[in-house]
Design an enzyme around this catalytic site. Sequence first.
Site, mmCIF file in Angstrom:
data_model
loop_
_atom_site.group_PDB
_atom_site.id
_atom_site.type_symbol
_atom_site.label_atom_id
_atom_site.label_comp_id
_atom_site.label_asym_id
_atom_site.label_seq_id
_atom_site.Cartn_x
_atom_site.Cartn_y
_atom_site.Cartn_z
ATOM 1 N N ASP A 277 -2.577 2.386 -6.181
ATOM 2 C CA ASP A 277 -1.629 2.418 -4.908
ATOM 3 C C ASP A 277 -1.633 1.134 -4.119
ATOM 4 O O ASP A 277 -1.012 1.279 -3.241
ATOM 5 C CB ASP A 277 -1.865 3.684 -4.224
ATOM 6 C CG ASP A 277 -3.249 3.777 -3.717
ATOM 7 O OD1 ASP A 277 -4.117 2.946 -3.916
ATOM 8 O OD2 ASP A 277 -3.571 4.788 -2.871
ATOM 9 N N GLU A 278 -2.260 0.046 -4.674
ATOM 10 C CA GLU A 278 -2.254 -0.999 -3.852
ATOM 11 C C GLU A 278 -2.045 -2.246 -4.592
ATOM 12 O O GLU A 278 -2.644 -2.534 -5.927
ATOM 13 C CB GLU A 278 -3.482 -1.093 -3.106
ATOM 14 C CG GLU A 278 -3.855 -0.444 -1.863
ATOM 15 C CD GLU A 278 -5.144 -0.863 -1.071
ATOM 16 O OE1 GLU A 278 -4.934 -1.049 0.067
ATOM 17 O OE2 GLU A 278 -6.070 -0.845 -1.859
ATOM 18 N N ASP B 180 0.830 -1.264 -0.148
ATOM 19 C CA ASP B 180 -0.009 0.075 -0.052
ATOM 20 C C ASP B 180 1.021 1.339 0.105
ATOM 21 O O ASP B 180 1.488 1.596 0.968
ATOM 22 C CB ASP B 180 -0.987 0.056 1.068
ATOM 23 C CG ASP B 180 -1.860 1.230 1.330
ATOM 24 O OD1 ASP B 180 -1.878 2.108 0.228
ATOM 25 O OD2 ASP B 180 -2.534 1.481 2.125
#
Length: 352
Positions: free
Chosen positions: A115-116, A20
């Site tokens: 973003d993950e 993350d």
Amino acid sequence: MGERAHDILGWDGPAVGLLDLDAFFASVEQLDHPEWRGLPVIVGGSADRRGVVSTASYEARRYGVHSAMPSAQARRLCPDAVWTQGNFARYREVSAAVMDILSAETPLVEQVSIDEAFFDVTPGRFSRESPIGICRRIRARVASLGVSCSIGLGVNKTVAKIASERDKPRGLTVIFPGTEGSFLAPLPVSALSGVGPATERQLAAMGIHTLGELAKASPRELEGALGVTGPRLVVRAAGRERSRVAERAVPDEAKSVSNERTFDHDLTAAAELRAAILHVASMTGRRLRRRGLAGATVTLKLRYADLRVRTAQRRLGSPTNDEHVFGPVAVGLLSSLWSEGTPVRLVGVGLS
């Protein structure tokens, strides 16, 4: 269990990580604008146009600013913040570099948002190295790009996701096989992805407030209250979920290829939606090229906060798998499906 765990303890069984990126959009802005480092930075829509916060730097979060907050409220909480509409093309560029780092460690990388990403580093599958050592190297390589990440490592996606949120920013939280039950048990049911306010209220009415209580609940009673989701929640709360980290397979004879993203907070601003569409389109383009496919009909799909779904299509002049061609077309379909301020939960882009 954090990084103090010793690699000598070994790892027996599946090893699934969740990377993350920390305050990602704001971190990229601080990377590209050194004069903003150490200052509260807010990426989002204008406070004068009923915009919302997309990302707040950790400096801004100290004032109580968070994502999905109305920009006007964020401005009142942090009047001296640096505001920017953001540069989604730049965010995609940095995100792609991070995904390349993951792909260099394992072919099993499942990107779930810009973003993950989940990744599988089970010992013996692609490497004999300690999963913890691999995660430390990933975190260091991401830091070398100028942004930071937090990683959760466990036996399945549920554990990895929750672990990734325990120690931010720049954290590495390791939940060894066999300890996932005790790790999850004291946490509130809301820690489980998929348990929203409505489900949380239903569980509370049944006397279930923690994941430990949920793990001991009767699957039959949960199915009666929540449908097929109920028994699955029991399995996940107990840490017994079996996760497969891999992109969804698309048959060679597939008539269409698409990607979707469900957001943690509803999107209500045009700039947010346009950016989201372009990001999802880039993932669809990558999947098309990986399979040697192209398409000539673009489909935009929106799911609203009330769970209604609407789609729109437009035919191109010739087949393509280039998101720089079909992405703007998908953005152009937005006005036929959506009006400013209507909350959107999911965005999908497909090519057929």
